[in-house]
Design a protein around this motif. Structure first.
Motif, PDB file in Angstrom:
ATOM      1  N   GLY A   1       7.630 -35.037  -9.471  1.00 57.27           N
ATOM      2  CA  GLY A   1       7.210 -35.886  -8.394  1.00 57.27           C
ATOM      3  C   GLY A   1       8.023 -36.832  -7.846  1.00 57.27           C
ATOM      4  O   GLY A   1       7.590 -37.369  -6.843  1.00 57.27           O
ATOM      5  N   PHE A   2       9.254 -36.849  -8.322  1.00 54.79           N
ATOM      6  CA  PHE A   2      10.390 -37.513  -7.806  1.00 54.79           C
ATOM      7  C   PHE A   2      11.665 -36.925  -7.355  1.00 54.79           C
ATOM      8  O   PHE A   2      12.712 -37.398  -7.234  1.00 54.79           O
ATOM      9  CB  PHE A   2      10.616 -38.831  -8.529  1.00 54.79           C
ATOM     10  CG  PHE A   2       9.579 -39.703  -8.689  1.00 54.79           C
ATOM     11  CD1 PHE A   2       9.546 -40.963  -8.128  1.00 54.79           C
ATOM     12  CD2 PHE A   2       8.450 -39.599  -9.728  1.00 54.79           C
ATOM     13  CE1 PHE A   2       8.644 -42.054  -8.212  1.00 54.79           C
ATOM     14  CE2 PHE A   2       7.562 -40.438  -9.812  1.00 54.79           C
ATOM     15  CZ  PHE A   2       7.519 -41.583  -9.028  1.00 54.79           C
ATOM     16  N   THR A   3      11.456 -35.484  -7.514  1.00 50.26           N
ATOM     17  CA  THR A   3      12.675 -34.432  -7.097  1.00 50.26           C
ATOM     18  C   THR A   3      12.698 -34.596  -5.478  1.00 50.26           C
ATOM     19  O   THR A   3      11.576 -34.660  -4.982  1.00 50.26           O
ATOM     20  CB  THR A   3      12.581 -33.288  -7.575  1.00 50.26           C
ATOM     21  OG1 THR A   3      11.589 -32.598  -7.100  1.00 50.26           O
ATOM     22  CG2 THR A   3      12.429 -33.459  -9.006  1.00 50.26           C
ATOM     23  N   TRP A   4      13.829 -34.301  -4.939  1.00 52.77           N
ATOM     24  CA  TRP A   4      13.852 -34.158  -3.551  1.00 52.77           C
ATOM     25  C   TRP A   4      15.020 -33.316  -3.358  1.00 52.77           C
ATOM     26  O   TRP A   4      16.033 -33.135  -4.298  1.00 52.77           O
ATOM     27  CB  TRP A   4      14.235 -35.517  -2.805  1.00 52.77           C
ATOM     28  CG  TRP A   4      15.217 -36.203  -3.207  1.00 52.77           C
ATOM     29  CD1 TRP A   4      15.469 -37.205  -4.451  1.00 52.77           C
ATOM     30  CD2 TRP A   4      16.440 -36.320  -2.347  1.00 52.77           C
ATOM     31  NE1 TRP A   4      16.630 -37.688  -4.435  1.00 52.77           N
ATOM     32  CE2 TRP A   4      17.539 -37.141  -3.390  1.00 52.77           C
ATOM     33  CE3 TRP A   4      17.022 -35.790  -1.318  1.00 52.77           C
ATOM     34  CZ2 TRP A   4      18.667 -37.863  -2.704  1.00 52.77           C
ATOM     35  CZ3 TRP A   4      18.253 -36.409  -0.775  1.00 52.77           C
ATOM     36  CH2 TRP A   4      19.040 -37.228  -1.700  1.00 52.77           C
TER      37      TRP A   4
ATOM     38  N   GLY B   1      14.186 -40.499  -8.743  1.00 54.34           N
ATOM     39  CA  GLY B   1      14.973 -39.674  -7.629  1.00 54.34           C
ATOM     40  C   GLY B   1      16.462 -39.929  -7.505  1.00 54.34           C
ATOM     41  O   GLY B   1      17.108 -39.151  -6.833  1.00 54.34           O
ATOM     42  N   CYS B   2      17.059 -40.900  -8.186  1.00 52.59           N
ATOM     43  CA  CYS B   2      18.267 -41.263  -8.095  1.00 52.59           C
ATOM     44  C   CYS B   2      19.202 -40.045  -9.156  1.00 52.59           C
ATOM     45  O   CYS B   2      18.566 -39.455 -10.085  1.00 52.59           O
ATOM     46  CB  CYS B   2      18.873 -42.609  -8.773  1.00 52.59           C
ATOM     47  SG  CYS B   2      18.272 -43.681  -7.362  1.00 52.59           S
ATOM     48  N   PHE B   3      20.356 -40.263  -9.221  1.00 56.76           N
ATOM     49  CA  PHE B   3      21.154 -39.240 -10.131  1.00 56.76           C
ATOM     50  C   PHE B   3      22.056 -39.935 -11.139  1.00 56.76           C
ATOM     51  O   PHE B   3      23.159 -40.615 -10.324  1.00 56.76           O
ATOM     52  CB  PHE B   3      21.936 -38.228  -9.350  1.00 56.76           C
ATOM     53  CG  PHE B   3      21.009 -37.294  -8.427  1.00 56.76           C
ATOM     54  CD1 PHE B   3      20.202 -36.615  -8.762  1.00 56.76           C
ATOM     55  CD2 PHE B   3      21.424 -37.771  -6.936  1.00 56.76           C
ATOM     56  CE1 PHE B   3      19.457 -35.967  -7.787  1.00 56.76           C
ATOM     57  CE2 PHE B   3      20.495 -37.172  -6.106  1.00 56.76           C
ATOM     58  CZ  PHE B   3      19.430 -36.184  -6.532  1.00 56.76           C
ATOM     59  N   ARG B   4      21.957 -40.021 -12.397  1.00 60.24           N
ATOM     60  CA  ARG B   4      22.592 -40.839 -13.127  1.00 60.24           C
ATOM     61  C   ARG B   4      23.691 -39.818 -13.746  1.00 60.24           C
ATOM     62  O   ARG B   4      23.433 -38.797 -14.210  1.00 60.24           O
ATOM     63  CB  ARG B   4      21.716 -41.389 -14.237  1.00 60.24           C
ATOM     64  CG  ARG B   4      20.500 -42.228 -13.820  1.00 60.24           C
ATOM     65  CD  ARG B   4      19.802 -42.505 -14.938  1.00 60.24           C
ATOM     66  NE  ARG B   4      18.386 -43.318 -14.596  1.00 60.24           N
ATOM     67  CZ  ARG B   4      17.357 -43.124 -15.147  1.00 60.24           C
ATOM     68  NH1 ARG B   4      17.251 -42.585 -16.270  1.00 60.24           N
ATOM     69  NH2 ARG B   4      16.126 -43.955 -14.811  1.00 60.24           N
ATOM     70  N   LEU B   5      24.773 -40.664 -14.063  1.00 61.17           N
ATOM     71  CA  LEU B   5      26.108 -40.098 -14.760  1.00 61.17           C
ATOM     72  C   LEU B   5      26.462 -40.956 -16.018  1.00 61.17           C
ATOM     73  O   LEU B   5      25.927 -42.234 -15.787  1.00 61.17           O
ATOM     74  CB  LEU B   5      27.273 -39.812 -13.849  1.00 61.17           C
ATOM     75  CG  LEU B   5      27.457 -38.792 -12.650  1.00 61.17           C
ATOM     76  CD1 LEU B   5      26.317 -39.175 -11.690  1.00 61.17           C
ATOM     77  CD2 LEU B   5      28.483 -38.562 -12.273  1.00 61.17           C
ATOM     78  N   LYS B   6      27.200 -40.526 -16.876  1.00 62.33           N
ATOM     79  CA  LYS B   6      27.676 -41.498 -17.837  1.00 62.33           C
ATOM     80  C   LYS B   6      28.896 -42.575 -17.035  1.00 62.33           C
ATOM     81  O   LYS B   6      29.288 -41.990 -15.950  1.00 62.33           O
ATOM     82  CB  LYS B   6      28.569 -40.630 -18.831  1.00 62.33           C
ATOM     83  CG  LYS B   6      27.694 -39.937 -19.830  1.00 62.33           C
ATOM     84  CD  LYS B   6      28.582 -39.173 -20.799  1.00 62.33           C
ATOM     85  CE  LYS B   6      27.730 -38.392 -21.750  1.00 62.33           C
ATOM     86  NZ  LYS B   6      28.607 -37.723 -22.886  1.00 62.33           N
TER      87      LYS B   6
END
Length: 250
Positions: A119-122, A192-197
């Motif tokens: 539900g939060f992908t875009w 919806g954000c993209f997390r990295l180490k």
């Protein structure tokens, strides 16, 4: 008299046994009967615990993000594309939970990421409009509605969910950023954000620029491999041959 006493004893024993059979279930635990009252009591306790867990956590309105250490960048692995992509651009593969920074020669840095939950992908194309070191975090109103009790803002630091760096995507609320919980990287659990180490987002922030194109795809359809394709080896040999012949002619 003795017969009467024996009769009373048998009667009492029968009544007690009847009560036990009425209150106990068919199953026994550790040689003891399991009573319905005990089951009801345990069910009530379990429900009370679930209700307590469902209560929203209330944070301070303004939170200190904590320490801001100097995090060394970590270079991720390099992969190979089977088609040309725009050098210096970023490709986000939501399905594979990978972020690629395109390098020359059909190569790319491959960063593992977390992506939006159901539900939060875009998808779409944006450009990086800002890069911040130890960014503050101000949850948007939509997030406050979904999760009451969130702080108004959190200053930058290790306790901040934005992590060590944030790369802002256009005028949206979405970002490529670090995290204060590296166990979430590789999962579908963001808004919806993209997390990295943190060490990876520091590396990415050091090579990306303002204006960098970011393509967010549901799935990258180009081929990606961990080793260089044979075609690149043959092409490099072919490119070496003319120079060798030219040297002989001289």
């Amino acid at each position: 008299m003795r017969r009467w006493s024996a009769f009373l004893s048998a009667l009492v024993a029968g009544l007690v046994a009847g009560q036990v059979s009425a209150l106990a279930l068919e199953n026994w635990t550790d040689g003891r009967p399991v009573f319905e009252s005990d089951i009801r009591r345990q069910a009530e306790q379990d429900e009370a615990q679930r209700t307590e867990r469902r209560k929203p956590v209330v944070y301070p309105k303004y939170m200190d993000g904590g320490a801001r250490p100097d995090i060394a960048p970590a270079e991720p692995s390099i992969v190979y594309f089977n088609q040309n992509e725009e050098v210096g651009s970023i490709i986000v593969d939501t399905q594979s939970r990978k972020l690629y920074f395109v390098l020359p020669g059909k190569r790319a840095y491959e960063y593992p990421i977390s992506v939006g939950r159901d539900g939060f992908t875009w998808s779409g194309t944006e450009r990086i409009t800002r890069i911040a070191e130890w960014p503050s975090w101000t949850p948007p109103q939509e997030m406050h509605k979904r999760q009451p009790g969130l702080p108004i803002t959190v200053s930058g630091g290790l306790r901040n969910p934005q992590g060590a760096r944030a790369l802002y995507l256009g005028n949206t609320v979405y970002r490529i950023h670090g995290t204060n919980n590296e166990r979430t990287v590789g999962q579908a659990n963001s808004s919806g954000c993209f997390r990295l180490k943190n060490e990876h987002v520091v590396h990415l922030a050091s090579i990306a620029k303002i204006g960098t194109k970011v393509k967010v795809l549901q799935a990258y359809t180009g081929g990606v491999s961990q080793s260089a394709p044979l075609s690149s080896l043959f092409s490099s040999r072919a490119s070496d041959e003319p120079s060798a012949r030219a040297t002989v002619r001289r």
